[in-house]
Scaffold this motif. Structure first.
Motif, PDB file in Angstrom:
ATOM      1  N   GLY A  78      16.734   9.342  -5.639  1.00  0.00           N
ATOM      2  CA  GLY A  78      15.341   9.847  -6.230  1.00  0.00           C
ATOM      3  C   GLY A  78      14.697   8.174  -6.159  1.00  0.00           C
ATOM      4  O   GLY A  78      13.779   8.090  -7.106  1.00  0.00           O
ATOM      5  N   GLN A  79      14.974   7.442  -5.263  1.00  0.00           N
ATOM      6  CA  GLN A  79      14.238   6.119  -5.000  1.00  0.00           C
ATOM      7  C   GLN A  79      13.164   6.584  -4.094  1.00  0.00           C
ATOM      8  O   GLN A  79      13.399   7.445  -2.856  1.00  0.00           O
ATOM      9  CB  GLN A  79      14.880   5.044  -3.927  1.00  0.00           C
ATOM     10  N   PRO A  80      11.983   5.689  -4.594  1.00  0.00           N
ATOM     11  CA  PRO A  80      10.964   5.801  -3.446  1.00  0.00           C
ATOM     12  C   PRO A  80      11.783   5.408  -1.630  1.00  0.00           C
ATOM     13  O   PRO A  80      12.112   4.445  -1.404  1.00  0.00           O
ATOM     14  CB  PRO A  80      10.218   4.936  -4.026  1.00  0.00           C
ATOM     15  N   ARG A  81      11.187   5.913  -0.968  1.00  0.00           N
ATOM     16  CA  ARG A  81      11.806   6.698   0.826  1.00  0.00           C
ATOM     17  C   ARG A  81      10.508   5.094   1.491  1.00  0.00           C
ATOM     18  O   ARG A  81       9.787   5.683   1.675  1.00  0.00           O
ATOM     19  CB  ARG A  81      11.625   7.779   1.175  1.00  0.00           C
ATOM     20  N   THR A  82      10.483   3.632   1.096  1.00  0.00           N
ATOM     21  CA  THR A  82      10.676   3.089   2.255  1.00  0.00           C
ATOM     22  C   THR A  82      10.586   2.398   3.049  1.00  0.00           C
ATOM     23  O   THR A  82      10.984   3.202   3.854  1.00  0.00           O
ATOM     24  CB  THR A  82       9.963   1.744   1.086  1.00  0.00           C
ATOM     25  N   MET A  83       9.296   2.188   4.197  1.00  0.00           N
ATOM     26  CA  MET A  83       9.687   1.702   5.213  1.00  0.00           C
ATOM     27  C   MET A  83      11.031   0.893   5.973  1.00  0.00           C
ATOM     28  O   MET A  83      11.108   0.030   4.335  1.00  0.00           O
ATOM     29  CB  MET A  83       8.250   1.638   5.514  1.00  0.00           C
ATOM     30  N   SER A 120       8.931   7.849   5.633  1.00  0.00           N
ATOM     31  CA  SER A 120       7.889   9.160   4.549  1.00  0.00           C
ATOM     32  C   SER A 120       6.894   9.062   5.359  1.00  0.00           C
ATOM     33  O   SER A 120       6.112   8.643   5.862  1.00  0.00           O
ATOM     34  CB  SER A 120       7.974   8.672   2.652  1.00  0.00           C
ATOM     35  N   ARG A 121       6.061  10.495   4.549  1.00  0.00           N
ATOM     36  CA  ARG A 121       5.162  11.003   4.818  1.00  0.00           C
ATOM     37  C   ARG A 121       3.345  10.197   4.113  1.00  0.00           C
ATOM     38  O   ARG A 121       2.630  10.978   3.545  1.00  0.00           O
ATOM     39  CB  ARG A 121       4.741  12.237   4.800  1.00  0.00           C
ATOM     40  N   ALA A 122       4.190   9.049   2.906  1.00  0.00           N
ATOM     41  CA  ALA A 122       3.033   9.060   2.036  1.00  0.00           C
ATOM     42  C   ALA A 122       1.872   8.156   2.027  1.00  0.00           C
ATOM     43  O   ALA A 122       0.851   9.140   2.112  1.00  0.00           O
ATOM     44  CB  ALA A 122       3.631   8.056   0.836  1.00  0.00           C
ATOM     45  N   LEU A 124       3.094   5.864  -2.841  1.00  0.00           N
ATOM     46  CA  LEU A 124       4.799   6.828  -3.482  1.00  0.00           C
ATOM     47  C   LEU A 124       5.070   7.367  -4.453  1.00  0.00           C
ATOM     48  O   LEU A 124       5.079   7.994  -4.837  1.00  0.00           O
ATOM     49  CB  LEU A 124       6.107   6.147  -2.815  1.00  0.00           C
ATOM     50  N   LYS A 125       4.847   5.991  -5.505  1.00  0.00           N
ATOM     51  CA  LYS A 125       5.058   5.790  -6.670  1.00  0.00           C
ATOM     52  C   LYS A 125       3.930   7.217  -7.177  1.00  0.00           C
ATOM     53  O   LYS A 125       4.313   7.362  -8.430  1.00  0.00           O
ATOM     54  CB  LYS A 125       4.635   4.224  -7.106  1.00  0.00           C
ATOM     55  N   ARG A 126       2.497   6.748  -7.301  1.00  0.00           N
ATOM     56  CA  ARG A 126       1.756   7.765  -7.417  1.00  0.00           C
ATOM     57  C   ARG A 126       2.432   9.417  -7.070  1.00  0.00           C
ATOM     58  O   ARG A 126       2.500   9.953  -8.223  1.00  0.00           O
ATOM     59  CB  ARG A 126       0.264   7.633  -6.797  1.00  0.00           C
ATOM     60  N   PHE A 127       1.859   9.399  -5.707  1.00  0.00           N
ATOM     61  CA  PHE A 127       2.871  10.796  -5.449  1.00  0.00           C
ATOM     62  C   PHE A 127       4.329  11.347  -5.348  1.00  0.00           C
ATOM     63  O   PHE A 127       4.393  12.792  -6.203  1.00  0.00           O
ATOM     64  CB  PHE A 127       3.096  10.606  -3.481  1.00  0.00           C
ATOM     65  N   VAL A 187       1.054  -0.632  -0.344  1.00  0.00           N
ATOM     66  CA  VAL A 187      -0.550  -0.057   0.260  1.00  0.00           C
ATOM     67  C   VAL A 187       0.664   1.241   0.180  1.00  0.00           C
ATOM     68  O   VAL A 187       0.792   2.565  -0.851  1.00  0.00           O
ATOM     69  CB  VAL A 187      -1.451   0.253   1.365  1.00  0.00           C
ATOM     70  N   GLU A 188       1.881   1.303   0.980  1.00  0.00           N
ATOM     71  CA  GLU A 188       2.492   2.510   0.816  1.00  0.00           C
ATOM     72  C   GLU A 188       3.359   2.774  -0.731  1.00  0.00           C
ATOM     73  O   GLU A 188       3.621   3.701  -0.766  1.00  0.00           O
ATOM     74  CB  GLU A 188       4.174   2.416   1.824  1.00  0.00           C
ATOM     75  N   LEU A 189       4.095   1.335  -1.266  1.00  0.00           N
ATOM     76  CA  LEU A 189       4.760   1.788  -2.304  1.00  0.00           C
ATOM     77  C   LEU A 189       3.485   2.388  -3.544  1.00  0.00           C
ATOM     78  O   LEU A 189       5.104   2.903  -4.208  1.00  0.00           O
ATOM     79  CB  LEU A 189       5.538   0.445  -2.677  1.00  0.00           C
ATOM     80  N   SER A 190       2.843   1.711  -3.651  1.00  0.00           N
ATOM     81  CA  SER A 190       1.730   1.804  -4.354  1.00  0.00           C
ATOM     82  C   SER A 190       1.434   3.600  -4.571  1.00  0.00           C
ATOM     83  O   SER A 190       1.298   4.332  -5.456  1.00  0.00           O
ATOM     84  CB  SER A 190       0.621   1.753  -3.790  1.00  0.00           C
TER      85      SER A 190
END
Length: 525
Positions: free
Chosen positions: A251-256, A267-269, A213-216, A208-211
């Protein structure tokens, strides 16, 4: 009054408040008294919450399962061969072991069971759901507590472990409200209503978080950008700040980060997604409550415990909440309905909030034997030859201190940030009250000045202080002295004799300490 009168009971030691440092202080006192005399210490634990909901304050009834641990720099650990969290107080290590803590996650149910066992073994009586009507004093000393139920309890020494030093206040100890130590009595740290989810697996949460993140991150996703704009309150600069925080420097998504028994949300996603659903700005003071970047404890049975819902609180409100047995307000419970709805929308089947709030801080007592400032922590704390242990923690405060920047600017100070985490040696003198010499305050409300309460509010530190205060209380009872007369060295001697002395490894950061001392001195009212 004498103990022969009806409704009067006499003890050696009374603990007011069942926060874990206070509970373990009573256990330490009972054990040392028994070791020295072969007799049981007559000990009573009294608190305002309901023991039916658990014993252990905000870690149990408040559900705070994600433990803040000691922060030890890597070079110090490597040089001394220390484990990740250093060498905590012996009684804290025992408590964590009994409660089945691997690293960070403390199951409140197991914590309750462990504390009850330790109290029972120590012969400590427990009464809960109490209200103080008055205290009894002889001169400056506290001699008894009269409850609204009509019962009176007498004792020789007293330990207050409440976040707002309620017993100390009623006994006449002066207390500063909020951050009055900085001249900001109505500025206070936010409170948290911790909640647990079930049915939301770690993998599902990561997905859910990665989804999100990618959209934001995708500026061409107009709906996702609208969500960011809602969370930013239509503030373009804040929206851009949110976007920047969603990616790493590469530049990579800041995942948990998922650890052995805990998750750090980096991140604040998830926060942006919740606030867009809520239609409220992701800004604590403006919105009153935010879903912050979460600290999550992984508990048995698929439970996740979330330290994330921050609620804006003034100094007066923190005091009132603490006096009200830390019960959440109707407005907080209303916010939980939105939390529940949103978390169920991403996969949770159960969302339940704790029965009490986690109140981080509610002011500080004054007139202790030896106040402890943030600068003193950065200097290394008490001298190593009288130290009872060592603790490290950063001096930032979750949610910030409203008005501190403006107040500093008035004094010509540009920066209010101090990035070097102190690694300081622990003593008990900041917890001993000079004006009521047979009383100690072992909590975030102890005698901290300035930034010291940022580290001083952490349970692991206060348990080390509590272990020392408990031993000091037994020494005071045996030698017919007051707690305030007991020295760090006397307590350290006991820890050495009993094989309980933690390793001592405090460090002095004099440049930062001098800068913080100048800051604290100029701002302290």
């Amino acid at each position: 009054m004498t103990p022969t009168q009806p409704n009067v009971r006499s003890y050696d030691l009374i603990g007011f408040g069942d926060e874990v440092p206070g509970v373990l202080a009573l256990v330490a006192a009972a054990r040392e008294f028994n070791r020295r005399t072969g007799r049981r210490l007559k000990t009573l634990l009294m608190f305002k919450g309901s023991s039916l909901e658990g014993v252990g304050g905000h870690l149990v009834r408040g559900g705070l399962a994600y433990l803040d641990r000691s922060n030890i720099p890597l070079d110090v650990r490597q040089t001394l061969g220390l484990p990740t969290f250093g060498d905590p107080a012996a009684i804290y290590k025992e408590f964590l072991q009994r409660a089945g803590v691997a690293q960070i996650a403390l199951d409140p149910r197991k914590a309750d069971a462990a504390l009850r066992r330790m109290l029972s073994e120590a012969g400590v009586d427990i009464i809960s759901r109490i209200q103080i009507q008055a205290v009894l004093k002889e001169g400056s000393k506290l001699v008894g507590i009269k409850l609204t139920s009509g019962q009176t309890y007498l004792a020789k020494q007293f330990i207050d472990s409440t976040v707002h030093a309620e017993l100390a206040q009623i006994a006449g100890v002066p207390k500063l409200k909020g951050f009055e130590t900085f001249g900001l009595p109505e500025s206070e740290l936010p409170v948290t209503l911790v909640f647990e989810t079930e049915g939301l697996s770690i993998q599902r949460l990561k997905d859910v978080e990665l989804s999100f993140l990618k959209r934001f991150i995708n500026r061409n996703d107009s709906e996702a950008q609208r969500f960011i704009n809602i969370a930013a309150g239509s503030n373009a600069a804040l929206a851009e700040q949110f976007r920047q925080g969603l990616v790493t420097p590469q530049g990579q998504p800041r995942t948990m980060y998922v650890g052995q028994d805990h998750i750090d949300v980096l991140s604040r996603a998830l926060s942006i997604a919740y606030h867009s659903f809520r239609g409220k700005k992701l800004a604590l003071a403006e919105s009153g409550a935010i879903l912050d970047q979460a600290n999550i404890a992984i508990l048995p049975g698929g439970r996740l415990s979330w330290n994330a819902l921050l609620i804006y609180t003034t100094g007066s409100q923190a005091e009132a909440l603490a006096r009200g047995a830390a019960k959440p307000t109707a407005a907080m419970l209303e916010e939980m309905k939105f939390i529940e709805k949103w978390f169920k929308s991403i996969g949770a089947t159960v969302v339940r909030s704790a029965s009490e709030l986690y109140i981080r801080h509610a002011g500080n007592v004054t007139g202790v034997v030896e106040p402890l400032s943030g600068a003193r922590m950065l200097e290394g704390g008490v001298f190593s030859n009288e130290a009872l242990g060592t603790f490290g923690y950063h001096l930032d405060v979750r949610g910030g201190i409203t008005g501190l920047g403006a107040r500093a600017a008035e004094k010509g100070i540009a920066s209010i940030s101090f990035h070097t985490p102190p690694l300081f040696n622990i003593g008990i003198r900041h917890a001993l009250v000079r004006s009521v010499p047979n009383l100690a305050v072992v909590s975030p409300a102890s005698g901290f000045d300035g930034y010291a309460c940022a580290a001083g509010r952490i349970v692991e530190f206060n348990v080390a202080v509590g272990q020392g205060v408990g031993i000091a209380a037994s020494l005071a009872i045996i030698s017919n002295r007051n707690l305030a007369e007991i020295t760090n060295r006397e307590v350290r001697q006991v820890l050495e004799q009993t094989g309980q002395l933690s390793r001592i490894y405090g460090r002095s950061y004099m440049t930062e300490a001098s800068r913080l001392q100048a800051f604290e001195t100029s701002l302290i009212a």
